[in-house]
Design a protein around this motif. Structure first.
Motif, PDB file in Angstrom:
ATOM      1  N   UNK A  69       0.819  -1.217   0.000  1.00  0.00           N
ATOM      2  CA  UNK A  69       0.000   0.000   0.000  1.00  0.00           C
ATOM      3  C   UNK A  69       0.849   1.261   0.000  1.00  0.00           C
ATOM      4  N   UNK A  70       2.051   1.190   0.524  1.00  0.00           N
ATOM      5  CA  UNK A  70       2.924   2.365   0.571  1.00  0.00           C
ATOM      6  C   UNK A  70       3.318   2.863  -0.823  1.00  0.00           C
ATOM      7  N   UNK A  96      -4.118   8.395   2.317  1.00  0.00           N
ATOM      8  CA  UNK A  96      -3.794   8.906   3.646  1.00  0.00           C
ATOM      9  C   UNK A  96      -3.037   7.861   4.451  1.00  0.00           C
ATOM     10  N   UNK A  97      -2.389   8.307   5.510  1.00  0.00           N
ATOM     11  CA  UNK A  97      -1.645   7.400   6.386  1.00  0.00           C
ATOM     12  C   UNK A  97      -2.618   6.509   7.146  1.00  0.00           C
ATOM     13  N   UNK A  98      -2.161   5.298   7.442  1.00  0.00           N
ATOM     14  CA  UNK A  98      -2.946   4.372   8.242  1.00  0.00           C
ATOM     15  C   UNK A  98      -2.441   4.334   9.666  1.00  0.00           C
ATOM     16  N   UNK A 105      -4.942   4.484   3.922  1.00  0.00           N
ATOM     17  CA  UNK A 105      -6.386   4.644   3.779  1.00  0.00           C
ATOM     18  C   UNK A 105      -6.585   5.396   2.470  1.00  0.00           C
ATOM     19  N   UNK A 106      -7.284   4.759   1.529  1.00  0.00           N
ATOM     20  CA  UNK A 106      -7.458   5.367   0.207  1.00  0.00           C
ATOM     21  C   UNK A 106      -8.939   5.535  -0.114  1.00  0.00           C
ATOM     22  N   UNK A 107      -9.213   6.517  -0.952  1.00  0.00           N
ATOM     23  CA  UNK A 107     -10.546   6.630  -1.547  1.00  0.00           C
ATOM     24  C   UNK A 107     -10.374   6.396  -3.039  1.00  0.00           C
ATOM     25  N   UNK A 108     -11.425   5.865  -3.658  1.00  0.00           N
ATOM     26  CA  UNK A 108     -11.358   5.525  -5.086  1.00  0.00           C
ATOM     27  C   UNK A 108     -12.659   5.911  -5.772  1.00  0.00           C
ATOM     28  N   UNK A 120     -14.037   4.736   2.481  1.00  0.00           N
ATOM     29  CA  UNK A 120     -12.602   4.601   2.189  1.00  0.00           C
ATOM     30  C   UNK A 120     -12.154   3.154   2.447  1.00  0.00           C
ATOM     31  N   UNK A 121     -11.022   2.786   1.880  1.00  0.00           N
ATOM     32  CA  UNK A 121     -10.476   1.439   2.024  1.00  0.00           C
ATOM     33  C   UNK A 121      -9.188   1.521   2.832  1.00  0.00           C
ATOM     34  N   UNK A 122      -9.088   0.705   3.881  1.00  0.00           N
ATOM     35  CA  UNK A 122      -7.880   0.628   4.687  1.00  0.00           C
ATOM     36  C   UNK A 122      -7.173  -0.651   4.295  1.00  0.00           C
ATOM     37  N   UNK A 123      -5.911  -0.527   3.856  1.00  0.00           N
ATOM     38  CA  UNK A 123      -5.236  -1.712   3.326  1.00  0.00           C
ATOM     39  C   UNK A 123      -3.731  -1.654   3.526  1.00  0.00           C
ATOM     40  N   UNK A 124      -3.121  -2.831   3.418  1.00  0.00           N
ATOM     41  CA  UNK A 124      -1.660  -2.938   3.492  1.00  0.00           C
ATOM     42  C   UNK A 124      -1.074  -3.342   2.146  1.00  0.00           C
ATOM     43  N   UNK A 125      -1.931  -3.824   1.239  1.00  0.00           N
ATOM     44  CA  UNK A 125      -1.491  -4.158  -0.128  1.00  0.00           C
ATOM     45  C   UNK A 125      -2.676  -4.065  -1.065  1.00  0.00           C
TER      46      UNK A 125
END
Length: 182
Positions: A69-70, A96-98, A105-108, A120-125
């Motif tokens: 995700x980074x 955004x930072x998690x 944390x991304x919006x799409x 929003x989606x919270x993810x690591x990958x």
């Protein structure tokens, strides 16, 4: 051997060589995709909806790669896995930072949509879209049909048998008759 039969034999060899070359190219493509999947985290994604039209129309196939995700940036088209439902592929509109360094944390939003996705989606990958081919998904989906797979298997077996079946040696000259035993 008549001129007609020599021409037919040449045509048969040409057809055989073309079919074998096509099979070799197909096999090489499969090996490349298997290598990419194993070493680079690549896979194919089929699009059923038009939410990413006109960039990626419904029926397209995309080559996607798993990334942390980074590495996600605004404007990337990514696929996000969702618990209990199908993954979603849309364009990233914010990052955004998690809660830790690996989380984002991304919006799409789909290119065909007027508003961002509701949550929003919270993810690591995620899987980033590296490229797509329109209208290829129905063709690939047919390879899951047992009749198509069976037919391809039989056709391949026939082609291999035909290509490697023992042949009589070619003779371009007349063979002299055996000597008279008398």
């Amino acid at each position: 051997m008549t001129a007609f039969s020599r021409g037919a034999a040449r045509a048969g060899r040409l057809v055989r060589d073309i079919l074998l070359a096509a099979a070799a190219v197909g096999g090489a493509v499969c090996l490349v995709f298997a290598l990419l999947a194993f070493t680079g985290g690549y896979s194919l994604m089929m699009f059923k909806t038009g939410s990413m039209s006109p960039t990626i129309p419904a029926g397209s196939v995309a080559l996607v790669q798993r990334i942390p995700a980074s590495e996600i940036a605004v404007g990337d088209v990514v696929t996000v896995d969702r618990a209990g439902t199908l993954p979603i592929t849309h364009r990233v509109t914010s990052v955004g930072e998690g809660s830790d360094a690996a989380e984002r944390v991304i919006t799409m939003r789909g290119d065909a949509n007027a508003v961002d996705d509701p949550m929003p989606y919270t993810l690591t990958e995620a899987r980033i879209v590296r490229g797509s081919v329109p209208y290829l998904a129905p063709v690939i989906a047919q390879f899951g049909n047992p009749w198509v797979l069976g037919s391809l298997t039989l056709a391949t077996a026939f082609l291999v048998g035909w290509a490697f079946w023992p042949r009589r040696p070619r003779t371009d000259e007349a063979v002299p008759p055996p000597p008279d035993p008398a």
